[in-house]
Design a protein around this motif. Structure first.
Motif, PDB file in Angstrom:
ATOM      1  N   VAL A  17    -100.362  47.770 -37.690  1.00 13.88           N
ATOM      2  CA  VAL A  17    -101.266  48.778 -38.120  1.00 13.88           C
ATOM      3  C   VAL A  17    -100.760  50.020 -38.635  1.00 13.88           C
ATOM      4  N   ASP A  18     -99.394  50.057 -38.381  1.00 17.08           N
ATOM      5  CA  ASP A  18     -98.570  51.535 -38.426  1.00 17.08           C
ATOM      6  C   ASP A  18     -97.306  51.161 -38.975  1.00 17.08           C
ATOM      7  N   ASP A  19     -96.335  52.192 -39.140  1.00 18.90           N
ATOM      8  CA  ASP A  19     -95.063  52.190 -39.640  1.00 18.90           C
ATOM      9  C   ASP A  19     -94.134  52.294 -38.556  1.00 18.90           C
ATOM     10  N   ALA A  20     -94.557  52.343 -37.077  1.00 20.55           N
ATOM     11  CA  ALA A  20     -93.816  52.210 -35.762  1.00 20.55           C
ATOM     12  C   ALA A  20     -92.783  51.268 -35.892  1.00 20.55           C
TER      13      ALA A  20
ATOM     14  N   ALA B 250    -103.516  33.849 -38.189  1.00 18.82           N
ATOM     15  CA  ALA B 250    -104.391  34.813 -38.631  1.00 18.82           C
ATOM     16  C   ALA B 250    -105.261  35.451 -37.542  1.00 18.82           C
ATOM     17  N   GLY B 251    -105.429  34.761 -36.570  1.00 19.02           N
ATOM     18  CA  GLY B 251    -106.090  35.280 -35.280  1.00 19.02           C
ATOM     19  C   GLY B 251    -105.220  36.258 -34.736  1.00 19.02           C
ATOM     20  N   ALA B 252    -103.980  35.893 -34.743  1.00 18.56           N
ATOM     21  CA  ALA B 252    -102.891  37.179 -33.996  1.00 18.56           C
ATOM     22  C   ALA B 252    -103.171  38.422 -34.959  1.00 18.56           C
ATOM     23  N   ALA B 253    -103.127  38.405 -36.122  1.00 14.27           N
ATOM     24  CA  ALA B 253    -103.253  39.484 -37.152  1.00 14.27           C
ATOM     25  C   ALA B 253    -104.419  40.126 -36.806  1.00 14.27           C
ATOM     26  N   ALA B 254    -105.535  39.428 -36.688  1.00 16.80           N
ATOM     27  CA  ALA B 254    -107.073  40.077 -36.436  1.00 16.80           C
ATOM     28  C   ALA B 254    -106.893  40.651 -35.176  1.00 16.80           C
ATOM     29  N   LEU B 255    -106.323  40.127 -34.175  1.00 18.09           N
ATOM     30  CA  LEU B 255    -106.307  40.747 -32.864  1.00 18.09           C
ATOM     31  C   LEU B 255    -105.167  42.041 -32.956  1.00 18.09           C
TER      32      LEU B 255
ATOM     33  N   ALA C 261     -96.983  43.771 -33.532  1.00 16.95           N
ATOM     34  CA  ALA C 261     -97.088  43.141 -34.722  1.00 16.95           C
ATOM     35  C   ALA C 261     -97.615  41.543 -34.717  1.00 16.95           C
ATOM     36  N   ALA C 262     -97.956  41.157 -35.844  1.00 23.22           N
ATOM     37  CA  ALA C 262     -98.149  39.805 -36.032  1.00 23.22           C
ATOM     38  C   ALA C 262     -97.380  39.084 -36.873  1.00 23.22           C
ATOM     39  N   ILE C 263     -97.141  37.831 -36.686  1.00 21.11           N
ATOM     40  CA  ILE C 263     -96.452  36.940 -37.933  1.00 21.11           C
ATOM     41  C   ILE C 263     -97.571  36.215 -38.293  1.00 21.11           C
TER      42      ILE C 263
ATOM     43  N   GLY D 158    -106.320  44.418 -43.192  1.00 18.82           N
ATOM     44  CA  GLY D 158    -106.031  45.884 -43.324  1.00 18.82           C
ATOM     45  C   GLY D 158    -104.736  46.184 -42.455  1.00 18.82           C
ATOM     46  N   LEU D 159    -103.754  45.398 -42.591  1.00 17.84           N
ATOM     47  CA  LEU D 159    -102.448  45.572 -41.535  1.00 17.84           C
ATOM     48  C   LEU D 159    -101.615  45.999 -42.953  1.00 17.84           C
ATOM     49  N   LYS D 160    -100.471  46.657 -42.445  1.00 19.10           N
ATOM     50  CA  LYS D 160     -99.295  47.090 -43.133  1.00 19.10           C
ATOM     51  C   LYS D 160     -98.096  45.936 -43.115  1.00 19.10           C
ATOM     52  N   ILE D 161     -97.639  45.492 -44.039  1.00 19.85           N
ATOM     53  CA  ILE D 161     -96.524  44.639 -43.954  1.00 19.85           C
ATOM     54  C   ILE D 161     -95.133  45.163 -43.945  1.00 19.85           C
ATOM     55  N   HIS D 162     -94.485  44.734 -42.940  1.00 25.73           N
ATOM     56  CA  HIS D 162     -92.982  45.284 -42.721  1.00 25.73           C
ATOM     57  C   HIS D 162     -92.083  44.637 -43.464  1.00 25.73           C
ATOM     58  N   ASP D 163     -92.073  43.434 -43.118  1.00 19.64           N
ATOM     59  CA  ASP D 163     -90.991  42.309 -43.976  1.00 19.64           C
ATOM     60  C   ASP D 163     -91.858  41.347 -44.444  1.00 19.64           C
TER      61      ASP D 163
END
Length: 297
Positions: A112-115, A148-153, A163-165, A175-180
């Motif tokens: 959800v953020d840059d942390a 995808a359920g992990a991303a939604a959670l 984070a989620a993979i 609406g998540l931020k992609i780090h890699d």
């Protein structure tokens, strides 16, 4: 539907309603919207209506109950092997394999953020396919029912550092931020899906090379597997996959999953299957279907 994290429920409801309006176009898949199985459904049948289901059993039930015409089910991955439980669920479902599809698997790390990311939530298959990346980054893997359920959670909980993979599509949907991106351990990461239906649908003549999938249990005698396999060698039938598994806790009987080139009706295949039946307790055909990728070289 309540099993899904809150951000996924609206999408699940919309997709379920669309599938209910045209079940003959619906393709059931396991997972939340944005999962690899969802992507496989869209790529395989652009005019289809993907129907999200929380579990594999739910996806198979959707076909048996007529809520979907087909199901798109992952069966094996090039990096992480077979998908757990599928060898048991496929025969128990009573459904037939009518096609196969191969999907290149690409994963992204999203939050959800840059942390800095300290933990990653995902399906065990995805975690296994990104094992080297997670270890190199010092990220703790956490198992969840699907990618995808992990991303939604993660989008629902909004915990910094969590984070989620999942496929990049999930970041877009929730609406998540992609780090890699492309964090899978190998560029040739590939998952094989089988397409299931209530009735068999044999390939059209001249449509290309055909596969047949079946299960069998060997007799508990010396050299049982050697004898069972002899008919395929003597009749020149190419077996592209043979995998053993145990059912129950007795360890007294071994069952096998097999793929061969060709189909019943081919004289060589018929002779090989007749010999197999003679040397085994039982044989169960799961389906004959066109090859999505050539096996012979």
């Amino acid at each position: 539907m309540d099993n899904y994290p809150l951000p996924a429920r609206r999408l699940v409801a919309e997709m379920t309603d669309a599938a209910a309006g045209a079940p003959d176009r619906a393709i059931a898949f396991q997972g939340a919207p944005g999962a690899n199985s969802h992507i496989a459904c869209v790529d395989y049948a652009p005019d289809g209506l993907p129907l999200p289901c929380f579990s594999f059993e739910d996806a198979l039930d959707a076909v048996n109950e007529g809520r979907a015409d087909r199901a798109m089910i992952p069966i094996e991955n090039s990096l992480h092997g077979r998908v757990a439980d599928m060898h048991f669920l496929l025969p128990e479902s009573g459904l037939h394999i009518i096609d196969e599809y191969f999907l290149p698997i690409r994963y992204a790390l999203m939050s959800v953020d840059d942390a800095p990311v300290v933990s990653a939530l995902s399906h065990p298959q995805a975690l296994g396919q990104c094992r080297k990346y997670l270890r190199a980054k010092g990220i703790r893997p956490i198992v969840y029912a699907d990618t995808a359920g992990a991303a939604a959670l993660v989008a629902e909980v909004r915990e910094s550092g969590a984070a989620a993979i999942a496929p990049a599509l999930a970041a877009q949907l929730y609406g998540l931020k992609i780090h890699d991106s492309h964090i899978e351990d190998s560029e040739d990461n590939m998952t094989r899906f089988v397409v299931l239906a209530r009735e068999p649908r044999l390939p059209e003549p001249g449509s290309g090379p055909v596969m047949t999938t079946f299960l069998f249990e060997v007799k508990n005698v010396p050299a049982a597997l050697y004898k069972a396999m002899g008919g395929f060698a003597t009749n020149g039938v190419n077996m592209t996959k043979l995998e053993s598994y145990q059912r129950g806790a007795s360890f007294s009987a071994t069952e096998f999953y097999a793929d061969i080139e060709g189909m019943p009706g081919d004289p060589a295949v018929d002779r090989a299957l007749d010999e197999l039946a003679f040397h085994t307790k039982w044989v169960r055909l799961l389906g004959s279907y066109r090859q999505a990728r050539p096996r012979s070289v």
